[in-house]
Design a protein around this motif. Structure first.
Motif, PDB file in Angstrom:
ATOM      1  N   ALA B   6       0.840  -1.203   0.000  1.00 48.90           N
ATOM      2  CA  ALA B   6       0.000   0.000   0.000  1.00 48.90           C
ATOM      3  C   ALA B   6       0.876   1.256   0.000  1.00 48.90           C
ATOM      4  O   ALA B   6       0.709   2.140  -0.830  1.00 48.90           O
ATOM      5  N   CYS B  81       3.266  -0.581   4.778  1.00 43.58           N
ATOM      6  CA  CYS B  81       1.846  -0.924   4.820  1.00 43.58           C
ATOM      7  C   CYS B  81       1.493  -1.823   3.637  1.00 43.58           C
ATOM      8  O   CYS B  81       1.768  -1.469   2.480  1.00 43.58           O
ATOM      9  N   ASN B  83      -1.531  -4.173   1.609  1.00 46.53           N
ATOM     10  CA  ASN B  83      -2.961  -4.411   1.412  1.00 46.53           C
ATOM     11  C   ASN B  83      -3.279  -5.868   1.711  1.00 46.53           C
ATOM     12  O   ASN B  83      -2.547  -6.766   1.294  1.00 46.53           O
ATOM     13  N   PRO B 106      -8.675  -3.832  15.116  1.00 47.63           N
ATOM     14  CA  PRO B 106      -8.460  -2.914  13.999  1.00 47.63           C
ATOM     15  C   PRO B 106      -8.961  -1.506  14.324  1.00 47.63           C
ATOM     16  O   PRO B 106      -9.946  -1.338  15.056  1.00 47.63           O
ATOM     17  N   GLY B 109      -7.772   3.607   9.651  1.00 47.99           N
ATOM     18  CA  GLY B 109      -6.516   4.267   9.326  1.00 47.99           C
ATOM     19  C   GLY B 109      -6.711   5.561   8.564  1.00 47.99           C
ATOM     20  O   GLY B 109      -7.840   6.038   8.380  1.00 47.99           O
ATOM     21  N   GLU B 111      -6.532   6.223   5.524  1.00 45.02           N
ATOM     22  CA  GLU B 111      -7.273   6.117   4.264  1.00 45.02           C
ATOM     23  C   GLU B 111      -8.749   5.787   4.507  1.00 45.02           C
ATOM     24  O   GLU B 111      -9.477   5.469   3.551  1.00 45.02           O
ATOM     25  N   LYS B 113      -9.852   3.154   6.056  1.00 43.06           N
ATOM     26  CA  LYS B 113     -10.048   1.700   5.997  1.00 43.06           C
ATOM     27  C   LYS B 113      -9.530   1.060   7.272  1.00 43.06           C
ATOM     28  O   LYS B 113      -8.633   1.602   7.928  1.00 43.06           O
ATOM     29  N   VAL B 115      -7.331  -0.940   9.753  1.00 50.24           N
ATOM     30  CA  VAL B 115      -5.902  -1.276   9.753  1.00 50.24           C
ATOM     31  C   VAL B 115      -5.527  -1.962  11.059  1.00 50.24           C
ATOM     32  O   VAL B 115      -6.170  -1.781  12.092  1.00 50.24           O
ATOM     33  N   GLU B 129       2.090  -2.322   8.878  1.00 51.91           N
ATOM     34  CA  GLU B 129       0.663  -2.008   8.920  1.00 51.91           C
ATOM     35  C   GLU B 129      -0.043  -2.868   7.875  1.00 51.91           C
ATOM     36  O   GLU B 129       0.456  -3.052   6.765  1.00 51.91           O
ATOM     37  N   GLU B 131      -3.635  -3.117   5.847  1.00 54.27           N
ATOM     38  CA  GLU B 131      -4.810  -2.295   5.522  1.00 54.27           C
ATOM     39  C   GLU B 131      -5.793  -3.150   4.738  1.00 54.27           C
ATOM     40  O   GLU B 131      -5.434  -3.729   3.713  1.00 54.27           O
ATOM     41  N   GLU B 132      -7.031  -3.215   5.230  1.00 59.56           N
ATOM     42  CA  GLU B 132      -8.037  -4.069   4.589  1.00 59.56           C
ATOM     43  C   GLU B 132      -8.656  -3.369   3.386  1.00 59.56           C
ATOM     44  O   GLU B 132      -9.135  -2.236   3.501  1.00 59.56           O
ATOM     45  N   HIS B 133      -8.677  -4.053   2.244  1.00 54.71           N
ATOM     46  CA  HIS B 133      -9.247  -3.471   1.026  1.00 54.71           C
ATOM     47  C   HIS B 133     -10.427  -4.299   0.554  1.00 54.71           C
ATOM     48  O   HIS B 133     -10.417  -5.499   0.697  1.00 54.71           O
TER      49      HIS B 133
END
Lengths: 133, 133
Positions: B6, B81, B83, B106, B109, B111, B113, B115, B129, B131-133
């Motif tokens: 990310a 970070c 994804n 979590p 974060g 963005e 989303k 994290v 980190e 980050e969930e997408h």
């Protein structure tokens, strides 16, 4: 002028343990360990989608990363390496007082390609390697 | 299980100067400065081919990156970070004793989303980190 991220270099106290973690937690593809005595490092490559991590451990008494590991015994991020088409263009791109290591003379890096390192003091504390492709 | 890198987060003592260097030396695309008081940081995004760098500077007295800058006054790489599709899969993927910050809960974060951060002591000195997408 940068054509991509070549790798993120991380110095670790235990190569096998680090590689195991990246494989086990993240599902990364892990290379065999390579010993590069001419560069003073042992290396395992960690392939993640869109990102290559190079795990490094000192090899030999003159290793250039031994001091980093002494200062950071848990390990840590050591440098970023970017691909460039032409080192000389990058080197001459700026009027700013950017210092390059090795007197600004490219060396042959671990991948067998010409590389230059920017002094981290001139790049906001980040050691940046430029690799010519 | 990782779907990509990310960003690379770099803490710097002077956001404008750092952004200027990445633009001037590397031809990077630079965002405007964003102040995120709820995260305690000001941020400039640096777009390079295949790689997003987030330049961070502390904002406010409770900034979570002030101590890092105190220890590294020139700045330095702060975290990576990645994804992921599903934080819970990553979190439960390993039998190893991996500690996550914030008790493994979590947070939202920068963005917007979810994290999670892996404790750097459990990731060979690197703060990671997810980050969930």
């Amino acid at each position: 002028m940068i054509s991509g991220l070549a790798h993120i270099a991380i110095v670790v106290p235990d190569l096998s343990k680090a590689a195991y973690l990246y494989k086990n937690i993240f599902g990364a593809e892990i290379s065999d360990q390579l010993d590069l005595p001419e560069h003073g490092v042992s290396i395992i490559k960690v392939n993640l989608p869109g990102c290559l991590i190079e795990l490094l451990h000192p090899l030999g008494p003159q290793s250039p990363i031994q001091k980093f590991l002494d200062k950071n015994p848990d390990g840590g991020m050591h440098h970023l390496c970017f691909n460039v088409n032409d080192l000389s263009i990058i080197k001459n791109a700026t009027q700013d007082k950017i210092r390059y290591l090795n007197g600004g003379n490219p060396k042959i890096g671990m991948e067998g390609k010409p590389v230059l390192f920017i002094h981290p003091k001139d790049m906001c504390g980040t050691l940046v390697e430029l690799e010519e492709h």
